[in-house]
Design a protein around this motif. Structure first.
Motif, PDB file in Angstrom:
ATOM      1  N   ASN A  34      11.104 -20.415 -14.150  1.00 12.96           N
ATOM      2  CA  ASN A  34      11.529 -20.698 -12.779  1.00 12.96           C
ATOM      3  C   ASN A  34      11.440 -22.186 -12.432  1.00 12.96           C
ATOM      4  O   ASN A  34      11.743 -22.585 -11.311  1.00 12.96           O
ATOM      5  CB  ASN A  34      10.711 -19.884 -11.768  1.00 12.96           C
ATOM      6  CG  ASN A  34       9.247 -20.280 -11.734  1.00 12.96           C
ATOM      7  OD1 ASN A  34       8.809 -21.202 -12.415  1.00 12.96           O
ATOM      8  ND2 ASN A  34       8.478 -19.573 -10.922  1.00 12.96           N
ATOM      9  N   TYR A  40      10.599 -11.325 -12.707  1.00 14.81           N
ATOM     10  CA  TYR A  40      10.917 -11.217 -11.286  1.00 14.81           C
ATOM     11  C   TYR A  40       9.705 -11.515 -10.394  1.00 14.81           C
ATOM     12  O   TYR A  40       9.870 -11.812  -9.208  1.00 14.81           O
ATOM     13  CB  TYR A  40      11.451  -9.827 -10.967  1.00 14.81           C
ATOM     14  CG  TYR A  40      12.800  -9.521 -11.605  1.00 14.81           C
ATOM     15  CD1 TYR A  40      13.744 -10.515 -11.799  1.00 14.81           C
ATOM     16  CD2 TYR A  40      13.113  -8.225 -12.013  1.00 14.81           C
ATOM     17  CE1 TYR A  40      14.967 -10.235 -12.390  1.00 14.81           C
ATOM     18  CE2 TYR A  40      14.340  -7.937 -12.602  1.00 14.81           C
ATOM     19  CZ  TYR A  40      15.261  -8.942 -12.786  1.00 14.81           C
ATOM     20  OH  TYR A  40      16.469  -8.675 -13.363  1.00 14.81           O
ATOM     21  N   CYS A  54      10.275 -15.149  -9.872  1.00 13.64           N
ATOM     22  CA  CYS A  54      11.663 -15.553  -9.635  1.00 13.64           C
ATOM     23  C   CYS A  54      12.241 -14.655  -8.539  1.00 13.64           C
ATOM     24  O   CYS A  54      13.018 -13.725  -8.832  1.00 13.64           O
ATOM     25  CB  CYS A  54      12.503 -15.445 -10.909  1.00 13.64           C
ATOM     26  SG  CYS A  54      12.022 -16.583 -12.223  1.00 13.64           S
ATOM     27  N   SER A  89      14.453 -14.933  -6.246  1.00 16.80           N
ATOM     28  CA  SER A  89      15.899 -14.856  -6.060  1.00 16.80           C
ATOM     29  C   SER A  89      16.528 -13.928  -7.098  1.00 16.80           C
ATOM     30  O   SER A  89      17.429 -13.126  -6.772  1.00 16.80           O
ATOM     31  CB  SER A  89      16.524 -16.246  -6.146  1.00 16.80           C
ATOM     32  OG  SER A  89      16.286 -16.830  -7.420  1.00 16.80           O
ATOM     33  N   GLU A 119      15.703 -10.333  -6.145  1.00 18.37           N
ATOM     34  CA  GLU A 119      16.540  -9.817  -5.061  1.00 18.37           C
ATOM     35  C   GLU A 119      17.945  -9.499  -5.570  1.00 18.37           C
ATOM     36  O   GLU A 119      18.553  -8.495  -5.155  1.00 18.37           O
ATOM     37  CB  GLU A 119      16.606 -10.818  -3.915  1.00 18.37           C
ATOM     38  CG  GLU A 119      17.387 -10.319  -2.705  1.00 18.37           C
ATOM     39  CD  GLU A 119      16.953  -8.925  -2.240  1.00 18.37           C
ATOM     40  OE1 GLU A 119      17.846  -8.124  -1.862  1.00 18.37           O
ATOM     41  OE2 GLU A 119      15.740  -8.612  -2.264  1.00 18.37           O
ATOM     42  N   GLN A 120      18.473 -10.323  -6.481  1.00 20.44           N
ATOM     43  CA  GLN A 120      19.779 -10.015  -7.066  1.00 20.44           C
ATOM     44  C   GLN A 120      19.727  -8.685  -7.820  1.00 20.44           C
ATOM     45  O   GLN A 120      20.652  -7.869  -7.731  1.00 20.44           O
ATOM     46  CB  GLN A 120      20.191 -11.120  -8.028  1.00 20.44           C
ATOM     47  CG  GLN A 120      20.577 -12.434  -7.379  1.00 20.44           C
ATOM     48  CD  GLN A 120      20.969 -13.467  -8.428  1.00 20.44           C
ATOM     49  OE1 GLN A 120      21.769 -13.198  -9.330  1.00 20.44           O
ATOM     50  NE2 GLN A 120      20.388 -14.653  -8.324  1.00 20.44           N
TER      51      GLN A 120
END
Length: 516
Positions: free
Chosen positions: A263, A328, A331, A333, A336-337
């Motif tokens: 990240n 995750y 990270c 973002s 969420e994706q």
């Protein structure tokens, strides 16, 4: 009896000798009491009785010294279920005012016996549990009534929490040696290679949940030890350690500055005295946990020197492909994706099938139907998405290759496919037996049906949401029957069973989906 081995300081002063003597006496008491039980179900071997006696004495020490382990567990139970002792006390029941009382001993025995005899399903209100609880509570209450001593456990847990390693020392002792978790830790070690090495212990104390209402070592320590709310939040975050490849940026004893290569975020790690330091630009693979504004290494680290950019890309991509749910954690973002992608897949599944739960007669029918579903999904996807999918999976044509275990493919007892909106598809084998067992409402449930109902409740792969959907559709009477829960027990027992066997679903969860 190795009572000393489980004391936090391993010192064996007069207080510890007194407790060890009580444990020896209680072992003899249990041997005699066992002969007076109505059934042989609760009979234990000599070694098991010694183990149980030690755990019971440490439990009594906890209550008599107000150490806080048991009171923390009861506080969680009140929050979760509205009662301190689910399935033993109803939400409106009053508990005996005496600290060492039969109700507490009964709940303790019910949970410990499940660890001592994992194959047994025992009723929380088994009449021999009730009798043993009365006898043991009286024995312990009398022995601890006028005893005054300094508890080594209490002294240890009240030492300062200045550094992350101060907290980690308590966490490891609590998980490996304290009466609540000792048996669970031993079972975890047996199931994960049989060696009490640092990685195995670190995984257990940081992330595992237990049959103590689904709480883990971190939860009890956070609720027991005197610390600020910010420190408690830090400690609870240790269940989601930041495991990654880190490039060393600078060394300024006692700190090391690193960059997470997945990240690209900086971390300042507290190293204490740096013995053999990593060199600048070295890469370290390991896990970091937060404490008081800095980070500490947790578990084992691996150092790599002279790592090329190509090697870094391969290593980080490999971690992401194999364990996206770990990536995750740091990270958000990407997480969420992945969640958004899972939600879209869920809606596509429901639109296609008309329901989030689909039942097939056998494994091969299920496999063919799922193959067709994914082929249609790909057929309607944008070309760039399909091309990326084909490239990622090294396919000649845009047709997914789905692999299932032989026992699932060859099953002729029904397959239930459920799409859990937060995480994805769950598959339940022998689904006809599950439904048949549920629909009998606890009456005349066959041995095979009981085994399947117990199995899906105890399964680490089946979510509480899937179980709640079945309970909503068919009722919970058969669950009560196969887990020997009395019909008069408050309905909260369903939530108790879900937390007891599926506690990991109640922690912060991350998608398992890898984004292309």
């Amino acid at each position: 009896m190795d009572f000393q081995a489980h004391r936090p300081q391993r010192g064996f002063g007069r207080s510890e000798r007194a407790l060890a003597k009580i444990a020896e006496d209680l072992t003899r008491f249990l041997t005699k009491a066992q002969r007076s039980l109505t059934y042989e179900t609760l009979h234990l071997s000599g070694r098991q009785r010694e183990t149980l006696a030690s755990l019971l004495v440490e439990f009594a020490e906890d209550l008599s010294q107000d150490i806080g382990l048991w009171s923390s567990l009861e506080a969680y139970n009140r929050d979760f279920f509205g009662t301190p002792l689910p399935c033993v006390l109803q939400p409106d029941d009053e508990m005996d005012a005496e600290p060492i009382n039969p109700s507490r001993v009964q709940f303790l025995l019910w949970t410990l016996y499940a660890a001592l005899e994992p194959e047994l399903i025992l009723a929380p209100t088994h009449q021999d549990f009730e009798r043993l609880a009365l006898w043991i509570a009286a024995f312990l209450a009398e022995r601890f009534a006028h005893r005054r001593y300094d508890s080594g456990v209490k002294t240890f847990l009240r030492t300062p929490n200045t550094y992350g390693w101060d907290v980690k020392r308590k966490l490891v002792w609590l998980g490996q040696h304290a009466y609540l978790f000792r048996l669970h830790c031993e079972a975890y070690i047996r199931d994960h290679g049989g060696k009490a090495d640092i990685p195995t212990l670190d995984d257990f104390v940081c992330q595992e949940t237990t049959s103590w209402s689904g709480v883990g070592v971190i939860d009890i320590l956070a609720a027991t030890v005197d610390m600020t709310e910010d420190q408690r939040r830090d400690l609870r975050r240790w269940s989601a350690r930041h495991t990654a490849y880190f490039r060393v940026v600078s060394l300024r004893e006692p700190f090391m500055d690193v960059i997470n290569l997945l990240n690209e975020q900086p971390y300042t790690t507290h190293m204490g005295k740096i013995g053999t330091p990593s060199q600048g630009q070295d890469v370290v693979f390991g896990s970091l946990v937060p404490w008081e504004g800095v980070w500490y290494w947790s578990g084992v680290q691996h150092r790599y020197t002279a790592v090329t950019d190509e090697e870094i890309q391969r290593l980080t991509q490999d971690l992401y492909q194999k364990a996206p749910q770990i990536v995750y954690r740091y990270c958000p973002s990407l997480a969420e994706q992945a969640r958004e992608s899972t939600r879209k897949e869920y809606q596509t599944f429901v639109d296609y099938y008309g329901n989030e739960l689909v039942v097939y007669p056998d494994g091969y029918t299920m496999a063919a139907a799922m193959q067709k579903f994914y082929e249609q999904r790909l057929a309607s996807a944008p070309k760039d998405v399909v091309d990326a999918f084909v490239k990622k999976h090294h396919l000649a044509t845009p047709s997914p290759h789905l692999s299932y275990p032989p026992e699932l493919l060859e099953s002729t007892k029904g397959i239930g496919v459920y799409f859990y909106p937060e995480e994805g598809i769950e598959i339940m084998n022998a689904f006809h037996e599950v439904i048949s067992g549920f629909t009998k409402q606890g009456r005349d449930v066959t041995a095979a049906e009981a085994e399947r109902l117990q199995g899906v409740m105890q399964s680490q792969a089946i979510s509480p949401q899937f179980m709640r959907k079945l309970v909503q559709a068919y009722g919970d009477a058969s669950l009560a029957s196969v887990f020997l829960i009395p019909e008069t027990t408050h309905k909260v027992y369903v939530e108790y069973l879900l937390r007891r066997y599926k506690g990991h679903f109640y922690r912060q969860r991350y998608p398992t989906l890898t984004l292309v």
